[in-house]
Design a protein around this motif. Structure first.
Motif, PDB file in Angstrom:
ATOM      1  N   UNK A  23      57.234  39.771  27.081  1.00 32.69           N
ATOM      2  CA  UNK A  23      56.124  38.872  26.845  1.00 32.69           C
ATOM      3  C   UNK A  23      55.024  39.537  26.024  1.00 32.69           C
ATOM      4  N   UNK A  24      54.993  40.849  25.979  1.00 31.41           N
ATOM      5  CA  UNK A  24      54.004  41.557  25.174  1.00 31.41           C
ATOM      6  C   UNK A  24      54.279  41.431  23.693  1.00 31.41           C
ATOM      7  N   UNK A  25      55.456  40.962  23.342  1.00 29.55           N
ATOM      8  CA  UNK A  25      55.823  40.770  21.946  1.00 29.55           C
ATOM      9  C   UNK A  25      56.291  39.336  21.768  1.00 29.55           C
ATOM     10  N   UNK A  26      55.970  38.759  20.645  1.00 27.08           N
ATOM     11  CA  UNK A  26      56.412  37.398  20.364  1.00 27.08           C
ATOM     12  C   UNK A  26      57.781  37.476  19.692  1.00 27.08           C
ATOM     13  N   UNK A  27      58.787  37.835  20.459  1.00 26.66           N
ATOM     14  CA  UNK A  27      60.140  37.971  19.940  1.00 26.66           C
ATOM     15  C   UNK A  27      60.958  36.750  20.345  1.00 26.66           C
ATOM     16  N   UNK A  28      62.167  36.677  19.838  1.00 29.88           N
ATOM     17  CA  UNK A  28      63.044  35.548  20.164  1.00 29.88           C
ATOM     18  C   UNK A  28      63.258  35.458  21.672  1.00 29.88           C
ATOM     19  N   UNK A  29      63.446  36.580  22.316  1.00 29.07           N
ATOM     20  CA  UNK A  29      63.656  36.594  23.762  1.00 29.07           C
ATOM     21  C   UNK A  29      62.396  37.021  24.498  1.00 29.07           C
ATOM     22  N   UNK A  30      61.240  36.797  23.887  1.00 30.68           N
ATOM     23  CA  UNK A  30      59.977  37.241  24.449  1.00 30.68           C
ATOM     24  C   UNK A  30      59.653  36.647  25.810  1.00 30.68           C
ATOM     25  N   UNK A  31      60.030  35.410  26.045  1.00 28.35           N
ATOM     26  CA  UNK A  31      59.755  34.786  27.336  1.00 28.35           C
ATOM     27  C   UNK A  31      60.790  35.158  28.383  1.00 28.35           C
ATOM     28  N   UNK A  32      61.918  35.676  27.922  1.00 26.69           N
ATOM     29  CA  UNK A  32      62.980  36.030  28.855  1.00 26.69           C
ATOM     30  C   UNK A  32      63.478  34.818  29.604  1.00 26.69           C
ATOM     31  N   UNK A  33      63.780  35.020  30.846  1.00 26.09           N
ATOM     32  CA  UNK A  33      64.329  33.966  31.679  1.00 26.09           C
ATOM     33  C   UNK A  33      63.259  33.374  32.599  1.00 26.09           C
ATOM     34  N   UNK A  34      62.022  33.811  32.417  1.00 24.34           N
ATOM     35  CA  UNK A  34      60.928  33.397  33.297  1.00 24.34           C
ATOM     36  C   UNK A  34      60.710  31.884  33.350  1.00 24.34           C
ATOM     37  N   UNK A  35      60.786  31.134  32.248  1.00 23.38           N
ATOM     38  CA  UNK A  35      60.621  29.673  32.370  1.00 23.38           C
ATOM     39  C   UNK A  35      61.680  29.032  33.268  1.00 23.38           C
TER      40      UNK A  35
END
Length: 168
Positions: A23-35
């Motif tokens: 989440x510290x980076x706006x990457x493709x997988x930046x949000x991970x699985x958190x949503x």
């Protein structure tokens, strides 16, 4: 300011480690699985206070599949909303030094970046479901564990760095 940034940085690192995200980076997988995790929790809690969902929970396998479908839809909505806000506020969050958004492309950039991050979360959700389907284990938990294990080396080196610095 420095103390505040340091505390924020530590909080972000802890969030990243336990949410399988960057989440510290706006990457493709930046949000991970958190949503997906958030959507699952929302539907779990709604199941005890919203009668139609409570009825679905009691229907067995068919109800569980329907709730999983609703969870997937909610994941997409949550991921899009979180990524939109993250991209939109990243400049203010990092003092304008991290992301430069051209004025003439602002709306298109925000939309494409938010859709890209949402697609990354959906891909991780799909990978987790494939792991479940093939019976390897709980896919979402395995993704989170892999993220934690992947960062363990850095965490251990940061933990031991002061000891080596002091000559212990």
């Amino acid at each position: 300011q420095s103390q505040e940034n340091n505390a924020l940085g530590k909080a972000m690192q802890a969030l990243q480690m336990f949410s399988a995200s960057s989440v510290g980076m706006a990457t493709i997988f930046g949000l991970g699985i958190m949503p997906y995790i958030s959507a699952s929790i929302i539907f779990q809690l709604l199941g005890s206070v919203y009668p139609p969902l409570e009825k679905l929970q009691k229907e067995g396998e068919a109800g569980r599949k329907k709730i999983n479908e609703y969870t997937r839809y909610a994941t997409v909505v949550l991921a899009f909303g979180q990524s939109w806000m993250w991209i939109r506020n990243a400049n203010a969050f990092f003092g304008g030094a991290s992301i430069v958004i051209p004025d003439f492309q602002n709306s298109f950039y925000l939309l494409s970046a938010a859709l890209t991050m949402t697609a990354g979360t959906v891909l991780l959700m799909w990978i987790g479901e494939q792991i479940d389907e093939y019976g390897i284990g709980n896919g979402i938990s395995l993704l989170i564990m892999a993220c934690i294990l992947g960062r363990m080396r850095d965490a251990i080196s940061k933990l031991l760095a002061p000891a080596f610095k002091n000559g212990v």
